[in-house]
Design a protein around this motif. Structure first.
Motif, PDB file in Angstrom:
ATOM      1  N   UNK A   1       0.773  -1.205   0.047  1.00 24.86           N
ATOM      2  CA  UNK A   1      -0.039  -0.054  -0.157  1.00 24.86           C
ATOM      3  C   UNK A   1       0.868   1.203  -0.070  1.00 24.86           C
ATOM      4  N   UNK A   2       0.659   2.186  -0.920  1.00 28.19           N
ATOM      5  CA  UNK A   2       1.401   3.447  -0.837  1.00 28.19           C
ATOM      6  C   UNK A   2       0.227   4.555  -0.980  1.00 28.19           C
ATOM      7  N   UNK A   3       0.622   5.630  -0.074  1.00 28.61           N
ATOM      8  CA  UNK A   3      -0.105   6.857  -0.094  1.00 28.61           C
ATOM      9  C   UNK A   3       0.915   8.258  -0.322  1.00 28.61           C
ATOM     10  N   UNK A   4       0.694   8.979  -1.313  1.00 25.66           N
ATOM     11  CA  UNK A   4       1.418  10.014  -1.820  1.00 25.66           C
ATOM     12  C   UNK A   4       0.616  11.447  -1.609  1.00 25.66           C
ATOM     13  N   UNK A   5      -0.763  11.301  -1.284  1.00 23.57           N
ATOM     14  CA  UNK A   5      -1.257  12.735  -1.018  1.00 23.57           C
ATOM     15  C   UNK A   5      -1.476  12.927   0.412  1.00 23.57           C
ATOM     16  N   UNK A   6      -1.264  14.044   0.848  1.00 24.50           N
ATOM     17  CA  UNK A   6      -1.417  14.487   2.231  1.00 24.50           C
ATOM     18  C   UNK A   6      -2.848  14.892   2.627  1.00 24.50           C
ATOM     19  N   UNK A   7      -3.347  14.150   3.735  1.00 26.66           N
ATOM     20  CA  UNK A   7      -4.438  14.000   4.306  1.00 26.66           C
ATOM     21  C   UNK A   7      -5.515  12.909   4.069  1.00 26.66           C
ATOM     22  N   UNK A   8      -4.699  11.837   3.560  1.00 29.83           N
ATOM     23  CA  UNK A   8      -5.403  10.576   3.300  1.00 29.83           C
ATOM     24  C   UNK A   8      -5.355   9.930   4.455  1.00 29.83           C
TER      25      UNK A   8
ATOM     26  N   UNK B   1       3.581  -0.610   3.811  1.00 26.09           N
ATOM     27  CA  UNK B   1       3.016   0.464   3.642  1.00 26.09           C
ATOM     28  C   UNK B   1       4.096   1.514   3.316  1.00 26.09           C
ATOM     29  N   UNK B   2       3.920   2.283   2.571  1.00 22.12           N
ATOM     30  CA  UNK B   2       4.808   3.531   2.130  1.00 22.12           C
ATOM     31  C   UNK B   2       4.019   5.051   2.410  1.00 22.12           C
ATOM     32  N   UNK B   3       4.353   5.835   2.878  1.00 20.36           N
ATOM     33  CA  UNK B   3       3.532   7.306   2.943  1.00 20.36           C
ATOM     34  C   UNK B   3       4.591   8.274   2.718  1.00 20.36           C
ATOM     35  N   UNK B   4       4.082   8.943   1.545  1.00 16.76           N
ATOM     36  CA  UNK B   4       4.812  10.305   1.257  1.00 16.76           C
ATOM     37  C   UNK B   4       3.908  11.308   1.460  1.00 16.76           C
ATOM     38  N   UNK B   5       4.424  12.260   2.531  1.00 16.01           N
ATOM     39  CA  UNK B   5       3.532  13.393   2.891  1.00 16.01           C
ATOM     40  C   UNK B   5       4.474  14.668   2.815  1.00 16.01           C
ATOM     41  N   UNK B   6       3.998  15.342   1.903  1.00 15.19           N
ATOM     42  CA  UNK B   6       4.697  16.963   1.541  1.00 15.19           C
ATOM     43  C   UNK B   6       3.686  17.908   1.834  1.00 15.19           C
ATOM     44  N   UNK B   7       2.505  17.489   2.520  1.00 11.96           N
ATOM     45  CA  UNK B   7       1.689  18.812   2.882  1.00 11.96           C
ATOM     46  C   UNK B   7       1.417  18.860   4.279  1.00 11.96           C
TER      47      UNK B   7
ATOM     48  N   UNK C   1       8.419   6.245   5.719  1.00 14.72           N
ATOM     49  CA  UNK C   1       7.884   7.540   5.503  1.00 14.72           C
ATOM     50  C   UNK C   1       8.804   8.342   5.039  1.00 14.72           C
ATOM     51  N   UNK C   2       8.192   9.213   4.181  1.00 14.87           N
ATOM     52  CA  UNK C   2       9.053  10.347   3.504  1.00 14.87           C
ATOM     53  C   UNK C   2       8.153  11.615   3.196  1.00 14.87           C
ATOM     54  N   UNK C   3       8.842  12.689   2.742  1.00 13.20           N
ATOM     55  CA  UNK C   3       8.164  13.726   2.517  1.00 13.20           C
ATOM     56  C   UNK C   3       8.566  15.015   3.578  1.00 13.20           C
TER      57      UNK C   3
ATOM     58  N   UNK D   1       4.542  19.288   6.906  1.00 11.26           N
ATOM     59  CA  UNK D   1       4.383  19.239   8.419  1.00 11.26           C
ATOM     60  C   UNK D   1       3.696  18.269   8.827  1.00 11.26           C
ATOM     61  N   UNK D   2       2.809  17.540   8.021  1.00  8.58           N
ATOM     62  CA  UNK D   2       1.605  16.651   8.111  1.00  8.58           C
ATOM     63  C   UNK D   2       2.501  15.136   8.436  1.00  8.58           C
ATOM     64  N   UNK D   3       1.838  14.627   9.547  1.00  8.16           N
ATOM     65  CA  UNK D   3       2.380  13.569  10.307  1.00  8.16           C
ATOM     66  C   UNK D   3       2.276  12.177   9.069  1.00  8.16           C
ATOM     67  N   UNK D   4       2.927  11.129   9.397  1.00  9.27           N
ATOM     68  CA  UNK D   4       2.915   9.632   8.440  1.00  9.27           C
ATOM     69  C   UNK D   4       2.665   8.915   9.849  1.00  9.27           C
ATOM     70  N   UNK D   5       1.440   8.235   9.767  1.00  8.56           N
ATOM     71  CA  UNK D   5       0.998   7.403  10.923  1.00  8.56           C
ATOM     72  C   UNK D   5       0.448   6.019  10.134  1.00  8.56           C
ATOM     73  N   UNK D   6       0.975   5.058  10.772  1.00  9.55           N
ATOM     74  CA  UNK D   6       0.689   3.530  10.521  1.00  9.55           C
ATOM     75  C   UNK D   6       0.309   2.730  11.786  1.00  9.55           C
TER      76      UNK D   6
END
Length: 286
Positions: free
Chosen positions: A71-78, A100-106, A134-136, A139-144
């Motif tokens: 699973x990958x997330x690349x949009x902030x706020x999902x 799971x990988x999360x990239x959060x740049x938002x 996690x990457x990005x 200021x939004x967090x990357x939570x798993x």
């Protein structure tokens, strides 16, 4: 891989070593949507109808096959919770690669909570690999927050590699396993936290069958002002063998709490726990 963008492709390489379209069975989820899926003669993947997630059914005597379900997330706020059930037949030997990988740049938190249940048939061997990354620079967090349940029938073996590479701001990993006669569980957790990150791991292993055994080991490094908690419980309800161990390295202003617990409900339950936390020289990193 034309079904993901460049950021998602990078995340897939980090968490599942996927650099091209996988062979065999796979289900790739990107930004809360199905991105790609393939089934085989022996491994079927279907979408749940009552809630988000999939059912993976592996036929009896399936050997040498791998199924990828990253699973990958690349949009902030999902934020999402996904429910995946694995039904592994008898006499199988398979590998399951998740993560799971999360990239959060938002500025908004992004979160993935995966709820996995494994029903492992008699004399089957399952290797399960779960990586978090996690990457990005947002200021939004990357939570798993993964939740895993494992039900092992007689003579089965489950090997679990639970890995958190870097970049995850907050995680609570909860795993519960119940073992029947002569079943074996091997858990190898590898974890690194830095900055203000927080990571909690809770493993509960219930040895119900005579001859069952478990070996739950965590290796970790905590740096900066991060916090880790390792909570491992082994319950012996029969003649069995259980071992749990935490080996942690603490650096800077980090904090680590290790809570091994043993519960023997049978005179022939042999249970052992070990925990060690210490510092190392600043130029040595895991």
């Amino acid at each position: 891989m034309d079904f993901v963008n460049d950021i998602q492709s990078r995340l897939l390489a980090e968490i599942a070593d996927i650099t091209a379209t996988p062979t065999g069975a796979y289900n790739i989820r990107a930004n809360s949507q199905l991105a790609a899926r393939n089934t085989t003669e022996n491994i079927d993947i279907t979408t749940k109808t009552d809630k988000p997630g999939i059912d993976i059914r592996i036929k009896n005597s399936t050997k040498g096959e791998t199924v990828h379900i990253p699973v990958v997330l690349s949009e902030s706020g999902l934020k999402e919770t996904v429910y995946n059930d694995f039904f592994i037949g008898n006499d199988c030997d398979v590998t399951i690669v998740a993560g799971c990988g999360i990239d959060n740049c938002g500025a908004h938190d992004s979160q993935h909570d995966g709820v996995h249940r494994f029903f492992v048939g008699k004399n089957s061997h399952v290797k399960y690999v779960e990586k978090h990354y996690g990457s990005g620079d947002g200021s939004g967090k990357r939570i798993l927050n993964p939740q895993t349940e494992v039900y092992q029938e007689e003579g089965s073996t489950v090997e679990m590699e639970m890995i958190q590479i870097k970049g995850v701001d907050s995680t609570v990993r909860t795993t519960r396993a119940e073992l029947d006669r002569d079943a074996t569980l091997l858990v190898r957790e590898r974890l690194m936290t830095h900055g203000d990150q927080k990571a909690e791991s809770v493993y509960t292993t219930v040895l119900n069958g005579e001859g069952s055994s478990a070996d739950v080991i965590s290796r970790s490094v905590a740096k900066d002002s991060s916090y880790q908690k390792f909570d491992s419980i082994i319950i012996g309800n029969a003649k069995c063998n259980g071992h749990t161990e935490c080996d942690a390295i603490i650096m800077d202003d980090a904090k680590i709490l290790a809570v091994p617990q043993l519960e023997a409900n049978n005179i022939d339950a042999a249970l052992i726990h070990e925990a060690a936390i210490g510092k190392i020289a600043g130029n040595i990193i895991l």
